[in-house]
Each structure stands twice: as structure tokens, then as C-alpha cells.
Enzyme design. Sequence first.
Site, PDB file in Angstrom:
ATOM      1  N   LYS B 134       0.839  -1.196   0.000  1.00 49.87           N
ATOM      2  CA  LYS B 134       0.000   0.000   0.000  1.00 49.87           C
ATOM      3  C   LYS B 134       0.879   1.253   0.000  1.00 49.87           C
ATOM      4  CE  LYS B 134      -3.926   1.696   2.794  1.00 49.87           C
ATOM      5  NZ  LYS B 134      -4.805   1.332   3.915  1.00 49.87           N
ATOM      6  N   MET B 183      -7.441   8.455   3.202  1.00 53.87           N
ATOM      7  CA  MET B 183      -7.495   7.045   3.643  1.00 53.87           C
ATOM      8  C   MET B 183      -8.679   6.767   4.573  1.00 53.87           C
ATOM      9  SD  MET B 183      -3.722   5.463   3.586  1.00 53.87           S
ATOM     10  CE  MET B 183      -2.838   6.215   4.929  1.00 53.87           C
ATOM     11  N   SER B 209      -9.474   1.308   2.376  1.00 49.77           N
ATOM     12  CA  SER B 209      -8.509   2.165   1.757  1.00 49.77           C
ATOM     13  C   SER B 209      -7.420   1.420   1.000  1.00 49.77           C
ATOM     14  CB  SER B 209      -7.873   3.059   2.822  1.00 49.77           C
ATOM     15  OG  SER B 209      -7.136   2.311   3.745  1.00 49.77           O
ATOM     16  N   ILE B 230      -7.901  -0.038   9.676  1.00 51.18           N
ATOM     17  CA  ILE B 230      -8.294   0.546  10.970  1.00 51.18           C
ATOM     18  C   ILE B 230      -9.807   0.451  11.164  1.00 51.18           C
ATOM     19  CG2 ILE B 230      -8.582   2.924  10.188  1.00 51.18           C
ATOM     20  CD1 ILE B 230      -7.249   3.833  12.805  1.00 51.18           C
ATOM     21  N   ALA B 231     -10.531   0.167  10.075  1.00 50.73           N
ATOM     22  CA  ALA B 231     -11.991   0.038  10.172  1.00 50.73           C
ATOM     23  C   ALA B 231     -12.517  -0.961   9.158  1.00 50.73           C
ATOM     24  CB  ALA B 231     -12.646   1.394   9.926  1.00 50.73           C
ATOM     25  N   GLY B 232     -11.595  -1.486   8.344  1.00 48.77           N
ATOM     26  CA  GLY B 232     -12.001  -2.415   7.299  1.00 48.77           C
ATOM     27  C   GLY B 232     -11.157  -2.252   6.043  1.00 48.77           C
ATOM     28  N   SER B 233     -10.079  -1.503   6.120  1.00 45.39           N
ATOM     29  CA  SER B 233      -9.345  -1.076   4.931  1.00 45.39           C
ATOM     30  C   SER B 233      -8.596  -2.197   4.221  1.00 45.39           C
ATOM     31  CB  SER B 233      -8.376   0.052   5.293  1.00 45.39           C
ATOM     32  OG  SER B 233      -9.073   1.272   5.414  1.00 45.39           O
TER      33      SER B 233
END
Lengths: 538, 538
Positions: B134, B183, B209, B230-233
Site C-alpha cells: 500500500k 485514507m 482504503s 483501521i476500520a475495514g481497509s
Amino acid sequence: MTIKQDYKAIAQGKREQRDSLIPSEWRIESPSKAVQNVLDLPAKCGLLSSKELTITSDHDAVDLLENIRTKKYSAEEVTRAFCKRAAIAQQLTNCLTEIFFDEAIERAKILDREQAANPNLPLRPLHGLPISIKDSFRVPGVDSTTGLICWANEPDTLYSSLPRLLLDLGAVLYCKTNVPQTMMTADSDNNVFGRTLNPNNLTLTAGGSSGGEGALIALRGSLLGVGTDIAGSIRIPSICNGIYGFRPSASIVPYGGQRSPAPAGIPGISPVAGPMVTSLRSCTYFMKTIMEAQPWRYDPACLHRPWTGQLAAQKLRIGVVSRDGLFTPWPPVRRNIAESARKLGDAGVEIVNLSLPDVGEAVDTIMRMFSLDGSKFIQNLLASGGEPEVRSVRNINLAGIPSANLEDYFKLNAARSRIQQVYHNLWLDNRLDAIVLPPAPTTATPLDQWGPISYTALWNLLDYPAVIIPTGKVQPVDEADSVEHAIHGERDRRNYQLYTGPTEFANAPLAVQVVGMKQEDEELTQVAAVIDKILNST
Amino acid sequence: MTIKQDYKAIAQGKREQRDSLIPSEWRIESPSKAVQNVLDLPAKCGLLSSKELTITSDHDAVDLLENIRTKKYSAEEVTRAFCKRAAIAQQLTNCLTEIFFDEAIERAKILDREQAANPNLPLRPLHGLPISIKDSFRVPGVDSTTGLICWANEPDTLYSSLPRLLLDLGAVLYCKTNVPQTMMTADSDNNVFGRTLNPNNLTLTAGGSSGGEGALIALRGSLLGVGTDIAGSIRIPSICNGIYGFRPSASIVPYGGQRSPAPAGIPGISPVAGPMVTSLRSCTYFMKTIMEAQPWRYDPACLHRPWTGQLAAQKLRIGVVSRDGLFTPWPPVRRNIAESARKLGDAGVEIVNLSLPDVGEAVDTIMRMFSLDGSKFIQNLLASGGEPEVRSVRNINLAGIPSANLEDYFKLNAARSRIQQVYHNLWLDNRLDAIVLPPAPTTATPLDQWGPISYTALWNLLDYPAVIIPTGKVQPVDEADSVEHAIHGERDRRNYQLYTGPTEFANAPLAVQVVGMKQEDEELTQVAAVIDKILNST
């Protein structure tokens, strides 16, 4: 602050209630005022039978467990012996807060019956071992005042995670131990229970915040206690009382469900629970037992860090630090670290002389992190109890502590990460197995005079595990010398001048601190065992 | 916000520079506007030799490593094949940001020479494997803009900890992949590089992201990429593109040294790095390889969590969750979770139907924790680049996000701890080996329409590891149905209505999410392997 008159009545009630739980036949005479060192009084007072003396005097926790396992002693007689000796320790040093001897003896009887009924089943790893715990651990039916008037007579209904786990592992809980008002000083003195004294030398502090544990274990009223440590609260009383104390890395040993005089959700440096004991191998046994017990089932904040059973390096490379650059070690401390380094070198340990970087910034970061809320929460607790600050708390001037905002906190976090990287590089670049340094620039100090926490709290900021190994006592050679040795400014000079020589500090214990890499607690137990053997075999 | 005119020039420069690093002989014709699914174009475009097609099409990462080990392929030919296929993927979906094919091929040659010179030495565990990363991972000599104009043309001088470790393990790095502006959204679109498209269906989002990784791996321009979550990236682009994606527990895989559009020292939910791959066993191999490599030596924030090699339970007990109570799953998602549960049950897995408690409070806590600074830092970055917000960022309304103070943060921490305890009890009380649930209420959505993060971010708040297992695609039976199914309010209805049926969502991948206990990442890889086998063998 308005002082309500009834705080004294509450304290009086708590003390009477506690004292009533010591059977009258377990009372001893107060020692003469001239006696400074009371370590031998439990044996001399005549209260303990010869078997009780053997049980309490001749073993460490590991040994005692083995003797229960082999039925040399029953859990009941072991528990009764330690209840009795703890009662003596209480009368000599005021180290206990809550007493539950009767429940302990009942539980021991049950354990004995279980053992008898299932002679072929393996015993649980702590079967029958009496374990003392710091007052902040919750046990149903008794208070966790942590020495605060406002929390008196509020018996708990639930266990903290660690006592629950200890019971499930077969331990016997029998008493809780004294702490400083606010748990923020190194003098275990508060308005509820008063001051715990140091049995090595009653004129010196017993340390804190796990000071009751320190005094109790020094008197062998317990062979294994559990303290907590956020800046040195296991290690300082271990130094002061001459016992072993292990500060694990954060979240290895369950800490959840404590009574804490800090706001819920406050971040920063994680307090930890850890063992205070009479031998290094008892630290190891405690850590192994807890880490093998899936402690995260008891406390969701626990790391899932298994005990591996892998052996650490045999040929050690140790960084030795003589001073931290903020506070000059007293003469006996200087002698002790020099002699320890020499012994290690003579035994074939590779020694790297180290200077500690960035200690000043580290201590500033620590102090700011401790008081993110400007100590408002604790001041409110004191106010709600209508109680005055004790002297050691007045010395730290709670009202003068600035609070932080969220942006300050980001900066403190960033500073901590930077310092952690610096020490990480120091460790890897020097290929260290451990760091050995004084645990403090001082021995036990006169009452309410403990100042420096830099030697201990640094490792809390870094989250490196650290263990205190006692190495002797102040000797006649340890004469006071010129304050000109204290070269780090006015606070250093003031601290240095507290040492007035081997007469006043007679029997004050000395120790070294052995520090490991973060979360390598298992490896530290192995390295520390080698160091302990070298330092304490001659 | 004032928009400077030169942001377009900067973006133009970056894109031209990137495009110039694709050799002219690797150019392909643009597909016809009518083509929605471009997954087969790398094979059909005629650019890849038959051996290059075999190398890139017929293996997963584990298999490929074995073929390099046995010298069936050289590292150089493998690297060249993936550079070429990544160049094709870039032309089809705009998935790349930084390209360093030449350096990669040079490194592969060195690895081949090393292997030839030391035929009896064991190879490093990632020897010769091309790994895409990434954009936020730093590699010296190239930018880490993360799609922000203000960071264009600032080549890094140091590695982030993970790329450094991957290289030490023998990997070959060859490109970085696209992300959303800030992001913070699930659409990998930004002013520097533009939008990454979904190769399964160009009208749908590629997710974010780590959206560039998702598209690149779906096209097999990479077999192993590293995203962050961090939340589903990691998981959202894995769903959207139909690949495997593993969100490790926090601090298991090195994350340090990232370029991050967040203030230094900001606490809250820890972002993590993890693998995005073409097979479940590639997740396992990545996790095992990293965890065995003492990753804490590369990043002091890493846990010292060893890979144990112990086998998990064989007879599984799985909690199945059909919906999270905030967003109603679309028809294909409902069908998929029901079929998956049935297959698991048929295969002898013990199924426990679960409802997720406190999801609403959890999501509120997550959203507040993400934006403690009121997103000021990221807004300043946008302003300093003189660039406008892209549509998906406008949709989340950065300026409307409230900031928090320190006391708010304490409360958020306390709320998080409470919710963690609730889920801890849920897990233990039900004796779970894993939870299986939809990874989102949706498939890949139309562009800039991804809304719900509750199905993924909950596990970030709890810090439970989670893996995406692809299980098929939208089918003709998956007809749109009445919005009356969406019973959780206006946001749910809006989200539900986005699904217009199997024609528009042709080839949209489906997946399940398998969640493990915190820090039991190793166990999750084992449990997920069993589940993957059941779901994907028929």
C-alpha cells in the site's frame, strides 16, 4: 478543603474491626521503643509452634507448595501458620488492611479434603499456598479502601480478575495489605489504617505503594504477595524491605477490576500486577503459573503471551548502569552496584557499561502522564471523605499538578514512542540480555522522604519488565560523604544529604534491579536467576 | 478552502512520472467502453508469454515460493512476470501509485545469484516473492503521498518497519498501490492518482482504503500484497475484489514508520498491517513468517507474540451472525451467509446463532475515536496541498466532525473496555472457535456509495483478528427486493436501495468474514482454513 470531624471515627471503626479479627491468643507484646529491627521477633515472640516456625521460616513458596503436594504439611496447617505469622507482622508493622483468616482456614480445609478424596489427581499449581494481596484487589465481602476514607465500609461484591484466577489455581487468600493514601507516594501511610513500618529498621520507610506487602513478606507473614506497579510500587517496597519483587510487562498478569483512585478510561502508563516474594524462583513460578493459565480469560485486557519453555542464552551480556544522571546514588548504593558488577564480571558475564539516554525527558513524560487530569479525581475522593492529606501526599502537592489537554496527550504519546525507540536501539545495538542498575539512588529513606522514581519509573514508561534482587544490607564501611558528590542540582543534593551514615541506616537492605526486554518476562526470569545465583552465592 | 490551480499540475506530473516507468512494450489497448469485467484481459491481451501466464495465473504465493525454491522459476523471471502483469493491471484499473520495476528486477537477479552461490543454504522464507505494498509504506527513493498533493515529490529516505523486514526475509518489492484521499473512505480515489477501478465490474467501487491492492491482486498482478486496516481497509477491498484479506490483531505485524494523515501520538484504535492474497494458506504463511521473525526487532510497538505451532481444535463451534442490527444485508449477502451456515452445519461444524450486542454504541465509539482531533490534521493537509476534496471525502463531511477533549477520550476508552468485556463474555460463554458473519451488508457498491463500516470496524474496536474468505459472486437469483426489508431506519433504507439487482451487480464478489479471539491470529488461520475448505470445495 473542609475536614469533617467524622473521618477519624470512620478510621477508628475500620481499625477496630480489623484488630478484632486477630484472635486474642495471637496477641503479642509491643517491642521496646529502643528496638529498630524487628525481623527476628516473629520467631522470638513465642507464639509460633516449632512446626509453624518451620513452615513459615524454612521455605520459599515453591518449596512450600512441594511440601503440601507431598503431604508433609496440610494446607490447613500452612494457612493457620501464615495467618498467625501475618497477625504478628501486623502487630509489629501495621501492614494489613483487611483480614479474612477464618475464610482462609475454611478454604484450606476444603483443599485438604479435595486432595484426600482425589489422591491420584494432579494438584492445581497453587494448591494450598496462602497468598497476600494489595488492598486494591477486590475480594467479595471486604473493603478495598486503598486507604481512602470515602471508600470505607463499602464491601466488594465481585473479585478482581487476579484473585479470581489465583483461587481457581488453588491458592488461599487470607489478608490484604496497606498502601499510601492516593497510592501515589512511596510511604504506605493513610488516614484509614495509618502507617506501615519497615521491619528492618522502624525509623525508615517501608516504601510503597505496595508497602504492606513489603513489610509482611520481610517478616515472612507471607511468602508470596501480589503488588501493583506503575512507577515502582512493587520494586520500591521490595528494595526497602529486602525481598524479591517482579514488575511484569504490561498486561501479562491480570490487572482488571482493581479499585483505583484514577478516572475510568484514563490512558497513559499501564499499572501492572506482579509478585513480591522471598526467592527469585518464586517470581519465576508465579509468572509461569499465571502465563500458562490463559490469563486473558480472566481479563480481556491481558495479552495472549504464552509461556514458551524455551531456554535463554547461557553466556550473558549485561549492560551495567551505575547512575541515571538525575540522582546520585548514596554511598552504599554505589558500593553495591560496583561490587555486583565486579562479581558478574568475575563469573564470566560480559559487561557493557551503559549510560541511560533521555532520562530527564522520560521522567517529565512519566509525571505528565500520571496526572493527565491534574489529579482532580483523587482530590475529589479525598474531599468526599472529608479527610486531610497525609504528610507524604502533601509533599507532592496534588493541587499544584497541571492537567493536560488532548493535544498535550498526543505529544506525550509521541515523546514516549521516541524514547522507546531510543532504548530499543540501545538494547539491540548492544546485544543485551539484561540491564543491571541500582533500583533507586537510595536505600529505604527516613519517613516521608522518598523522592526519586527515575530509576524505577523509566521501565514503566518503556514497559520493560524489571526484578529486584536483594544483595545485602548497609555496612559499617558505607559512611556518608560530601554532598559535593551530588552533581545534578539542588534536588539531587537534597536527596543525597538524607543519607547520614551506617548507624542511622543500620540493616537497610540493598538490591540491584535487573531489566529485561519488553514482554520477554520469561527470558528475564532466566537471566535474573543466573544473576541472583552469582550475586547471592558468595 | 482556497483551491490552488497548481494541484492539477502536480498530479499531472506524478501520473506522467508513474506512467513513464511502464515500458512502452508493456502497453495495452484500452478495453472497449462496453466491457465491465476485465479479469480475463491480462491473459487475453497477448502481452504475457505462456510461461509468464503460468507463473502469474497458476499459483498462490506459497506455491510460487516453492517453485522458486526448487528452481522451476528464477526469482528474476517471476519478478519480471509480475511487473509486467502489474503494469497491465495498472492500465486496466489505475491501481498503482509508485513503480520500481527496475530495482525489483535487479534485486531478483541478486537473489538468484545468492541462491546459485549457496546451493546448500536454506533460502529465506520469502526468497524471490514479489510483494506489492500500500502507498503508505515508506520505501527510500519513492514518494508516499497516500494520494495527497501536499506530499507529492517528497521521496522517502527510510523504510517503514514492515518493508524493511520483508526485504530481510527475501521478498522483492516492486510497486505501491492506490488509496483514497485521506485514507478515510472506501473509494480509492484521490487528486494525485485518480480512482482505482474494480476489475470484476468497472461500474462498482474497488473499495478502500487498500483499494489498489485489491484490484491488483484480483488481476493477479500480485499474489501477496500488504494493506492496512483501521476500520475495514484490508477487508473492504478484499470483499469488493474477491480476494482473501486478513486483518491481524493490533501490533502483531509491524506497522511502524508509516506515512499517516493523522497527528503523531494520536491514540485510539490501532491501525494494523496485514496480507491481501489469493488463498487462505497465503494468509497463514505470511502471518507465520512474520511472527517467527521477531518482528518487534523492527518495530518496538510490536507484541512479542510467538507463533506456537500448536494445533487448534478440530471439532469447531462457530457463532454465525446474519445481520448486525444497524444495516440490513442485501439479498445476495443474505443468501450467501445462509448458504455458508448451511454448508458449515452440513460439514459437521457446530453452529451457534448469535446476535451482536451493543453495535450502535460500538460504532459511535469507533467514529469518535477516529476523529479525536476533529479531523483538523487531515483538513490542514488538504489545505496545504491546495486541493479540493474528492466526492467520497465530501460525502463524509470532514468539517462537520466534532473534536474531543481529554475527558471525552477517557469516556470513549471506558466505553470500549465495557464493550470488549461484553464480547469477551459472549465468546467464552458460547465456547466459540470463531464467529462467521457477512463482512458488509453490501457487495461492492456503485462508486462513492460505500457507507456502513459496522460489520468490519467492530472487530477493530475489539481488536479481534478477522479474515475475508471469498465465496462466489452475485447470481441471477439475487433479485432486488422491497426496501421494506430494511428495518433499521433511514440510513439502512438508503443503503438497501443501492442494490438494484444482479444485472447491474454482475460479477460482484461475495464473501464471509471469519473472526477470531484477540491475538489468537494463529488459531484463526487454522479455523479459517477449515471453513474455507468447507465453503469453497463444493
